[in-house]
Design a protein around this motif. Structure first.
Motif, mmCIF file in Angstrom:
data_model
loop_
_atom_site.group_PDB
_atom_site.id
_atom_site.type_symbol
_atom_site.label_atom_id
_atom_site.label_comp_id
_atom_site.label_asym_id
_atom_site.label_seq_id
_atom_site.Cartn_x
_atom_site.Cartn_y
_atom_site.Cartn_z
ATOM 1 N N ARG A 129 0.749 -1.173 0.076
ATOM 2 C CA ARG A 129 -0.038 -0.161 0.003
ATOM 3 C C ARG A 129 1.031 1.121 0.029
ATOM 4 N N GLU A 130 0.525 2.167 -0.755
ATOM 5 C CA GLU A 130 1.162 3.302 -0.788
ATOM 6 C C GLU A 130 1.223 4.172 0.252
ATOM 7 N N VAL A 131 2.336 4.983 0.814
ATOM 8 C CA VAL A 131 2.197 5.837 1.789
ATOM 9 C C VAL A 131 0.935 7.052 1.564
ATOM 10 N N GLN A 132 0.430 7.659 2.530
ATOM 11 C CA GLN A 132 -0.369 8.762 1.979
ATOM 12 C C GLN A 132 0.226 9.621 1.260
ATOM 13 N N ALA A 133 1.241 10.305 1.989
ATOM 14 C CA ALA A 133 1.903 11.306 1.166
ATOM 15 C C ALA A 133 2.310 11.128 -0.358
ATOM 16 N N GLU A 134 2.609 10.021 -0.723
ATOM 17 C CA GLU A 134 2.986 9.633 -2.073
ATOM 18 C C GLU A 134 1.765 8.929 -2.925
ATOM 19 N N ARG A 135 0.625 8.864 -2.447
ATOM 20 C CA ARG A 135 -0.430 8.045 -2.996
ATOM 21 C C ARG A 135 -0.813 8.727 -4.348
ATOM 22 N N GLY A 136 -0.729 8.033 -5.329
ATOM 23 C CA GLY A 136 -1.172 8.779 -6.660
ATOM 24 C C GLY A 136 -0.101 9.219 -7.813
ATOM 25 N N GLN A 137 1.139 9.271 -6.951
ATOM 26 C CA GLN A 137 2.193 9.740 -7.868
ATOM 27 C C GLN A 137 2.719 9.137 -9.019
#
Length: 151
Positions: free
Chosen positions: A1-9
């Motif tokens: 799961r992606e880290v919230q700060a990097e999500r969608g990059q």
């Protein structure tokens, strides 16, 4: 799961590269094939075979680049967070039968959101491809649209 700060990059980067590539391709064809041969206004033009060769060369170069620089982790490394994605953990560690896959697809298709997505994908080409045979003539003679404006 992606880290919230990097999500969608990653998805944003992919969309950006895809859109920029599309802009470059349309500009290349629109400006490069705007000669008198194609009802354009430039004194020079690229031939169709030249444009096709350029795009074929780019596609040919991308295949070995993708093979060399894109790597997928083995399936055992995919199951990193069982609590977050229990179904992914199951699928990454054991084979799914056709019957199980069919049941999961049917469950997904029964959802209202997926129904509307599928309906949109099916109906958009039908509605979007309605046109009149007079369209090109209207553009050329009435609106005086040149080839570079039409691309």
């Amino acid at each position: 799961r992606e880290v919230q700060a990097e999500r969608g990059q990653t998805q944003t980067s992919v969309y950006l590269v895809r859109t920029l590539g599309n802009v470059v391709a349309v500009a290349f064809v629109g400006l490069g094939m705007n000669g008198f041969e194609y009802d354009g206004s430039f004194d020079w033009t690229f031939s169709f075979s030249y444009v096709a060769a350029v795009f074929a060369m780019i596609a040919t170069v991308m295949a070995p680049l993708s093979y060399c620089f894109i790597s997928e982790p083995p399936s055992a490394e995919l199951a990193t967070s069982p609590a977050a994605t229990p179904q992914l953990t199951i699928r990454a560690t054991r084979r799914v039968t056709v019957a199980q896959y069919r049941r999961s697809v049917w469950a997904l298709l029964r959802s209202k959101a997926m129904f509307y997505c599928v309906l949109y994908q099916l109906l958009t080409p039908l509605v979007g491809s309605i046109f009149t045979t007079a369209g090109p003539e209207v553009k050329q003679h009435w609106a005086h649209v040149r080839a570079v404006q039409n691309s």
